[in-house]
Motif scaffolding. Structure first.
Motif, PDB file in Angstrom:
ATOM      1  N   GLY A   1       0.771  -1.014   0.216  1.00 43.16           N
ATOM      2  CA  GLY A   1      -0.076   0.065  -0.433  1.00 43.16           C
ATOM      3  C   GLY A   1       0.612   0.836   0.056  1.00 43.16           C
ATOM      4  O   GLY A   1       1.833   1.211   0.169  1.00 43.16           O
ATOM      5  N   ILE A   2       0.366   2.399  -0.516  1.00 42.43           N
ATOM      6  CA  ILE A   2       0.815   3.504  -0.276  1.00 42.43           C
ATOM      7  C   ILE A   2       0.532   4.881   0.487  1.00 42.43           C
ATOM      8  O   ILE A   2      -0.937   4.645   1.606  1.00 42.43           O
ATOM      9  CB  ILE A   2       1.162   3.853  -1.369  1.00 42.43           C
ATOM     10  N   THR A   3       0.878   5.404   0.747  1.00 43.23           N
ATOM     11  CA  THR A   3       0.836   6.332   1.826  1.00 43.23           C
ATOM     12  C   THR A   3       0.838   8.010   1.095  1.00 43.23           C
ATOM     13  O   THR A   3       1.699   8.160   0.272  1.00 43.23           O
ATOM     14  CB  THR A   3       1.624   6.653   3.177  1.00 43.23           C
ATOM     15  N   ALA A   4       0.292   9.295   2.000  1.00 44.60           N
ATOM     16  CA  ALA A   4       0.865  10.449   1.651  1.00 44.60           C
ATOM     17  C   ALA A   4       1.877  10.586   1.568  1.00 44.60           C
ATOM     18  O   ALA A   4       2.723  11.659   0.041  1.00 44.60           O
ATOM     19  CB  ALA A   4      -0.692  11.555   2.254  1.00 44.60           C
ATOM     20  N   HIS A   5       2.786  10.403   2.538  1.00 42.95           N
ATOM     21  CA  HIS A   5       4.439  10.990   2.422  1.00 42.95           C
ATOM     22  C   HIS A   5       5.176   9.914   1.085  1.00 42.95           C
ATOM     23  O   HIS A   5       5.368  10.928   0.730  1.00 42.95           O
ATOM     24  CB  HIS A   5       5.192  10.447   3.859  1.00 42.95           C
ATOM     25  N   ARG A   6       4.709   8.834   0.621  1.00 41.04           N
ATOM     26  CA  ARG A   6       5.297   8.518  -0.795  1.00 41.04           C
ATOM     27  C   ARG A   6       5.263   8.883  -1.699  1.00 41.04           C
ATOM     28  O   ARG A   6       5.015   9.348  -2.675  1.00 41.04           O
ATOM     29  CB  ARG A   6       4.808   6.927  -1.017  1.00 41.04           C
ATOM     30  N   VAL A   7       3.455   9.108  -1.912  1.00 37.67           N
ATOM     31  CA  VAL A   7       2.835   9.464  -2.709  1.00 37.67           C
ATOM     32  C   VAL A   7       3.512  11.446  -2.804  1.00 37.67           C
ATOM     33  O   VAL A   7       4.217  11.954  -4.032  1.00 37.67           O
ATOM     34  CB  VAL A   7       1.176  10.053  -2.565  1.00 37.67           C
ATOM     35  N   ALA A   8       3.386  12.392  -1.976  1.00 29.73           N
ATOM     36  CA  ALA A   8       4.536  13.628  -1.385  1.00 29.73           C
ATOM     37  C   ALA A   8       5.729  13.604  -2.305  1.00 29.73           C
ATOM     38  O   ALA A   8       6.180  14.304  -3.362  1.00 29.73           O
ATOM     39  CB  ALA A   8       4.902  14.026  -0.570  1.00 29.73           C
ATOM     40  N   GLU A   9       6.343  12.260  -2.133  1.00 26.56           N
ATOM     41  CA  GLU A   9       7.901  11.679  -2.455  1.00 26.56           C
ATOM     42  C   GLU A   9       7.937  11.633  -3.679  1.00 26.56           C
ATOM     43  O   GLU A   9       9.207  12.163  -4.669  1.00 26.56           O
ATOM     44  CB  GLU A   9       8.741  11.257  -1.428  1.00 26.56           C
ATOM     45  N   HIS A  10       7.047  10.844  -4.792  1.00 25.00           N
ATOM     46  CA  HIS A  10       7.087  10.505  -6.295  1.00 25.00           C
ATOM     47  C   HIS A  10       6.691  11.701  -6.764  1.00 25.00           C
ATOM     48  O   HIS A  10       7.123  11.060  -7.794  1.00 25.00           O
ATOM     49  CB  HIS A  10       6.306   9.557  -5.800  1.00 25.00           C
ATOM     50  N   LEU A  11       5.646  12.511  -6.406  1.00 21.82           N
ATOM     51  CA  LEU A  11       5.154  13.288  -7.405  1.00 21.82           C
ATOM     52  C   LEU A  11       6.762  14.699  -7.415  1.00 21.82           C
ATOM     53  O   LEU A  11       5.757  15.836  -7.938  1.00 21.82           O
ATOM     54  CB  LEU A  11       3.670  13.286  -6.931  1.00 21.82           C
ATOM     55  N   ALA A  12       6.969  14.548  -5.625  1.00 22.66           N
ATOM     56  CA  ALA A  12       6.935  16.539  -5.750  1.00 22.66           C
ATOM     57  C   ALA A  12       6.390  17.140  -5.427  1.00 22.66           C
ATOM     58  O   ALA A  12       6.684  17.998  -6.001  1.00 22.66           O
ATOM     59  CB  ALA A  12       8.286  16.713  -7.108  1.00 22.66           C
ATOM     60  N   VAL A  13       5.856  16.152  -4.468  1.00 23.33           N
ATOM     61  CA  VAL A  13       4.406  17.987  -3.825  1.00 23.33           C
ATOM     62  C   VAL A  13       4.427  17.595  -2.263  1.00 23.33           C
ATOM     63  O   VAL A  13       4.563  16.894  -1.990  1.00 23.33           O
ATOM     64  CB  VAL A  13       2.637  17.660  -4.464  1.00 23.33           C
ATOM     65  N   GLN A  14       3.789  18.413  -2.385  1.00 28.50           N
ATOM     66  CA  GLN A  14       3.444  18.486  -0.635  1.00 28.50           C
ATOM     67  C   GLN A  14       2.757  17.436  -0.466  1.00 28.50           C
ATOM     68  O   GLN A  14       2.150  17.272  -0.833  1.00 28.50           O
ATOM     69  CB  GLN A  14       2.835  19.792   0.015  1.00 28.50           C
ATOM     70  N   GLN A  15       2.750  17.225   1.471  1.00 29.34           N
ATOM     71  CA  GLN A  15       2.149  16.355   1.833  1.00 29.34           C
ATOM     72  C   GLN A  15       0.246  16.334   1.728  1.00 29.34           C
ATOM     73  O   GLN A  15      -0.146  15.602   1.960  1.00 29.34           O
ATOM     74  CB  GLN A  15       2.440  15.596   3.101  1.00 29.34           C
ATOM     75  N   ARG A  16      -0.151  17.723   2.138  1.00 28.90           N
ATOM     76  CA  ARG A  16      -1.238  18.117   2.230  1.00 28.90           C
ATOM     77  C   ARG A  16      -2.439  17.792   0.717  1.00 28.90           C
ATOM     78  O   ARG A  16      -3.451  17.468   0.766  1.00 28.90           O
ATOM     79  CB  ARG A  16      -1.194  19.788   2.754  1.00 28.90           C
ATOM     80  N   THR A  17      -0.852  18.328  -0.191  1.00 27.99           N
ATOM     81  CA  THR A  17      -1.384  18.015  -2.118  1.00 27.99           C
ATOM     82  C   THR A  17      -1.575  16.446  -1.385  1.00 27.99           C
ATOM     83  O   THR A  17      -2.823  16.163  -2.569  1.00 27.99           O
ATOM     84  CB  THR A  17      -0.979  18.732  -2.473  1.00 27.99           C
ATOM     85  N   ALA A  18      -0.743  15.863  -1.369  1.00 29.86           N
ATOM     86  CA  ALA A  18      -0.648  14.414  -1.549  1.00 29.86           C
ATOM     87  C   ALA A  18      -1.923  13.521  -1.254  1.00 29.86           C
ATOM     88  O   ALA A  18      -2.613  13.308  -1.454  1.00 29.86           O
ATOM     89  CB  ALA A  18       0.412  13.660  -1.100  1.00 29.86           C
ATOM     90  N   ARG A  19      -2.279  13.760   0.172  1.00 31.75           N
ATOM     91  CA  ARG A  19      -3.676  13.726   1.193  1.00 31.75           C
ATOM     92  C   ARG A  19      -4.893  14.256   0.237  1.00 31.75           C
ATOM     93  O   ARG A  19      -5.488  12.740   0.184  1.00 31.75           O
ATOM     94  CB  ARG A  19      -3.510  14.678   2.521  1.00 31.75           C
TER      95      ARG A  19
END
Length: 408
Positions: A356-374
């Motif tokens: 599974g993936i987390t907001a942290h991993r999404v933010a890292e992968h897309l180079a965006v803020q965690q708020r955006t990833a959430r």
């Protein structure tokens, strides 16, 4: 309508809230205790299926759940008011303690000073650490012990049970608990808010149907919405229904059962629904939705909401039989994301299919803020392709992140 409220917090405070709420004649209260506030996310996750609202026994677990984006229903916390502090000070005085040198955590400094001033107690040797997201029980304990070591305080007052257990054998500590009045008033406010949220199902939803020609079968198609249909001056049709019916018919805004039929008869069909706080707002949103549908393609439906969210429903999603996996472009339109962003998320999900993936991993992968990833993960969840499966500590302190199983 009877409402079910889940009460979340340490076991002793949960039982107190349930007892006070029950005596006040509140609706069904479900105790959901934890041993440590780090378990908050797990408890909230397990409770979602059985409660209409959540009542937290303090600000700490409420803040943890809010920051994790888990609160998808009405939720409040019982505040620790000045009366709570005053009651503790009176008890300390009765036992002969010096209340002019104290350290207090979690409460706001202004509230503490106002309470002490009204009680005609000096405030120059009072140390306050207001709660902020990220503070742990260890942080609170260290604050009190540091004040003690500097001879600045003799008594510690804490609102967190886990901090109290750390302090109990180190110095004289008092654990604050919410007053019965705070419990009753917060519960009453929560029940009112929950009843109001449930009445949102009766919110008016306006739809605009734009077809290239008249359609004698349209009224029969729209009967599933249980509303009325009227002609607009520009030749479009106006549909009046409710949000609850629209959500049910569209399977949580994922398909429109009549859209494929309109496409088959006309070749082009655009449907826009608006959900607003007033009829005028709903109509404006419906017009925005139908304009957005025209920009999507020859056949499309859009649901527009007040939080600037447009959910796109293509004809291929609305047919009687699924024809295969949803295309990246179609899904991207439906959730309001760039197709390239969705492709990169697909790559990320494929890297860890079982974890599974987390907001942290999404933010890292897309180079965006965690708020955006959430927000991205929430959009995918609403579209039915992301499901929260729990939380993961990942060997770090603080709030464990929510883990999503993403099916792209």
């Amino acid at each position: 309508m009877a409402l079910t409220v889940g009460v979340i917090g340490p076991e002793d405070l949960v039982h107190k809230v349930v007892a006070v709420g029950g005596a006040a004649g509140a609706d069904r209260l479900v105790p959901l205790p934890y041993r440590h506030e780090d378990e908050t996310l797990d408890v909230v996750g397990r409770a979602q299926a059985e409660v209409d609202a959540l009542l937290f026994t303090g600000v700490v677990p409420h803040t943890i759940a809010t920051a994790a984006g888990l609160l998808d229903r009405p939720a409040m916390y019982v505040p620790y008011s000045g009366a709570t502090l005053l009651r503790a000070l009176v008890e300390l005085l009765r036992l002969g303690h010096d209340v002019t040198r104290i350290s207090i955590d979690t409460l706001r400094r202004s509230e503490v000073m106002e309470t002490l001033t009204e009680a005609k107690l000096p405030t120059e040797h009072v140390h306050v650490l207001p709660y902020r997201p990220g503070l742990t029980s260890q942080d609170l304990a260290e604050f009190h012990l540091a004040a003690r070591d500097k001879k600045q305080t003799r008594v510690a007052l804490t609102c967190l049970g886990s901090a109290f257990h750390l302090l109990d054998h180190e110095m004289h500590a008092v654990r604050l608990a919410p007053s019965r009045h705070s419990i009753r008033s917060t519960l009453q406010a929560l029940l009112l808010a929950t009843a109001g949220a449930h009445s949102g199902d009766a919110q008016v939803a306006l739809g605009i149907i734009d077809l290239p020609a008249a359609d004698q079968e349209l009224a029969a198609d729209l009967r599933v919405l249980g509303g009325s249909v009227a002609d607009l001056p520009d030749g479009q049709r106006l549909v009046v229904t409710t949000r609850g019916v629209l959500e049910e018919v569209s399977e949580q805004f994922t398909r429109l059962p009549f859209l494929a039929g309109l496409a088959a008869r006309h070749g082009a069909a655009h449907v826009g629904f608006g959900l607003g706080r007033t009829a005028a707002e709903a109509e404006a949103l419906a017009r925005r939705a139908v304009n957005r549908a025209r920009s999507v393609g020859a056949v499309a439906g859009v649901v527009s909401m007040t939080d600037d969210v447009d959910i796109v429903i293509d004809a291929e999603r609305s047919g009687p039989v699924a024809t295969g996996p949803e295309s990246t472009v179609t899904l991207a339109r439906r959730v309001g994301l760039n197709p390239r962003t969705l492709e990169r998320l697909r790559e990320l999900a494929a890297e860890e299919p079982d974890e599974g993936i987390t907001a942290h991993r999404v933010a890292e992968h897309l180079a965006v803020q965690q708020r955006t990833a959430r927000r991205i993960l929430k959009r995918l969840e609403r579209a039915g392709v992301a499901v929260p499966t729990g939380s993961r500590q990942q060997g770090q302190t603080g709030r464990p992140p929510i883990v999503y199983r993403v099916r792209l």
